[in-house]
Design a protein around this motif. Structure first.
Motif, mmCIF file in Angstrom:
data_model
loop_
_atom_site.group_PDB
_atom_site.id
_atom_site.type_symbol
_atom_site.label_atom_id
_atom_site.label_comp_id
_atom_site.label_asym_id
_atom_site.label_seq_id
_atom_site.Cartn_x
_atom_site.Cartn_y
_atom_site.Cartn_z
ATOM 1 N N LEU A 86 11.682 7.442 -0.546
ATOM 2 C CA LEU A 86 10.974 6.356 0.125
ATOM 3 C C LEU A 86 10.917 5.038 -0.643
ATOM 4 O O LEU A 86 10.800 3.975 -0.029
ATOM 5 C CB LEU A 86 9.538 6.795 0.444
ATOM 6 N N ALA A 87 10.981 5.082 -1.975
ATOM 7 C CA ALA A 87 10.779 3.849 -2.754
ATOM 8 C C ALA A 87 11.800 2.778 -2.390
ATOM 9 O O ALA A 87 11.439 1.610 -2.164
ATOM 10 C CB ALA A 87 10.839 4.154 -4.251
ATOM 11 N N ASP A 88 13.066 3.146 -2.305
ATOM 12 C CA ASP A 88 14.096 2.153 -1.998
ATOM 13 C C ASP A 88 13.903 1.570 -0.602
ATOM 14 O O ASP A 88 14.094 0.364 -0.383
ATOM 15 C CB ASP A 88 15.484 2.787 -2.111
ATOM 16 N N LEU A 89 13.511 2.394 0.352
ATOM 17 C CA LEU A 89 13.286 1.912 1.717
ATOM 18 C C LEU A 89 12.150 0.897 1.760
ATOM 19 O O LEU A 89 12.241 -0.137 2.441
ATOM 20 C CB LEU A 89 12.971 3.085 2.644
ATOM 21 N N LEU A 114 0.835 -1.204 0.000
ATOM 22 C CA LEU A 114 0.000 0.000 0.000
ATOM 23 C C LEU A 114 0.868 1.252 0.000
ATOM 24 O O LEU A 114 0.643 2.186 -0.789
ATOM 25 C CB LEU A 114 -0.916 -0.006 1.223
ATOM 26 N N ARG A 115 1.868 1.291 0.866
ATOM 27 C CA ARG A 115 2.727 2.478 0.938
ATOM 28 C C ARG A 115 3.500 2.685 -0.362
ATOM 29 O O ARG A 115 3.741 3.830 -0.782
ATOM 30 C CB ARG A 115 3.680 2.354 2.124
ATOM 31 N N LEU A 116 3.880 1.575 -1.031
ATOM 32 C CA LEU A 116 4.588 1.713 -2.311
ATOM 33 C C LEU A 116 3.652 2.265 -3.384
ATOM 34 O O LEU A 116 4.049 3.137 -4.164
ATOM 35 C CB LEU A 116 5.152 0.355 -2.740
ATOM 36 N N THR A 117 2.411 1.783 -3.431
ATOM 37 C CA THR A 117 1.484 2.287 -4.455
ATOM 38 C C THR A 117 1.095 3.741 -4.211
ATOM 39 O O THR A 117 0.772 4.461 -5.164
ATOM 40 C CB THR A 117 0.207 1.419 -4.517
#
Length: 324
Positions: free
Chosen positions: A180-183, A165-168
């Motif tokens: 944030l994407a890499d984390l 969810l956080r990635l989308t």
């Protein structure tokens, strides 16, 4: 597309999770589905601006088609697809993830998608080099579970769904992607590596393991599938005996090297006919078949239809690259 000799796994949908966590998961899925809907209505491509994240929203049935899955995690957000990997056939639904640790030809169909009930899914590419680095910090008892082609399916946990969810969300927050994407990708890798679905991933990532050596053979086949295949040559490349290579190759791909080569040929022939308008006979010769009759017979066995009818059906869906 199938024969009676093929194994069927998971032909019934997984039992849904019950209780408060089910409500939380349903809410997260609703949000993910809505973000995918908005992206898909504004874009014709599958790749999102978030590195390694692809999404799909399919509103019509998709006939059997083939895709080469690289190391990735696939998740159905809404709907179901029928998947064939080697000799194994199963239904991938909302309660499962499918983990691919090695390049693998996968045949899938989406039989029930419609505009009222779209099939919605996503794929997250996995970085094996980062996985290799993380393994030193993860305490797992890897010896109790044998590597299998399966790493195929595992339950979707609320923790993993939260990561997804956080990635989308980053699709609509481009200014946050670089930070944030890499984390989030690393957290997803951690959840996979430390869970039961991560065994195949760990086997491939570990340098010097049988899985890592088989991956070299797979990479060679990807480049040279048009030519003749010599098993003794592949075994030497992997530093294994012929029977040992066969065993470990099958464990990780659910196919023999010859079956793997055949699916690569059929995948490329389908692409040539679908995207470059090759005639059937020309496509067959281009990918290494000496007989068009043999090509048509093997194509029909894999996809359940003759090449021209299968390609026509795919074109009616507007599908020129694989849905998830």
């Amino acid at each position: 597309m199938t024969s009676a000799s093929k194994r069927n796994r998971g032909t019934r949908p997984s039992a849904p999770v019950q209780g408060p966590s089910a409500d939380i998961s349903a809410s997260m899925r609703d949000e993910i589905e809505e973000r995918i809907r908005r992206f898909s209505e504004a874009n014709t491509r599958y790749r999102t601006p978030v590195p390694g994240l692809s999404v799909a929203r399919v509103t019509a049935p998709v006939p059997p088609t083939i895709h080469i899955d690289r190391p990735c995690m696939c998740m159905c957000i809404r709907g179901q697809r029928r998947v064939s990997v080697g000799e194994t056939i199963f239904f991938h639904d909302e309660n499962q993830l499918v983990l691919t640790a090695i390049d693998r030809p996968t045949v899938f169909a989406i039989p029930h998608a419609s505009s009222q009930k779209p099939y919605t899914a996503l794929r997250i590419d996995l970085d094996l080099e980062i996985a290799r680095q993380m393994m030193a910090h993860i305490d797992v008892n890897e010896c109790n579970v044998a590597p299998t082609a399966s790493g195929l399916t595992a339950a979707v946990t609320p923790e993993l769904l939260d990561c997804v969810l956080r990635l989308t969300r980053l699709i609509e927050r481009p200014s946050e992607i670089a930070v944030l994407a890499d984390l989030i990708h690393r957290e997803i890798l951690y959840r996979l590596l430390s869970g039961p679905a991560g065994n195949s991933l760990r086997q491939i990532a570990r340098l010097g393991s049988h899985g890592q050596r088989v991956s070299k053979v797979v990479a060679w086949l990807r480049e040279h599938f048009r030519g003749p295949l010599r098993i003794d040559q592949l075994a030497k490349m992997a530093g294994m005996g012929v029977s040992t290579l066969h065993r470990h190759f099958h464990e990780l791909t659910d196919m023999s090297p010859i079956q793997y080569q055949k699916r690569l040929r059929l995948h490329e022939a389908r692409r040539l006919m679908l995207e470059e308008s090759y005639e059937v006979g020309t496509a067959a010769l281009d990918v290494g078949y000496e007989s068009s009759t043999q090509f048509i017979r093997e194509y029909r066995r894999l996809f359940g239809d003759a090449p021209l009818r299968n390609i026509k059906a795919l074109r009616t869906t507007g599908l020129t690259s694989a849905a998830l």
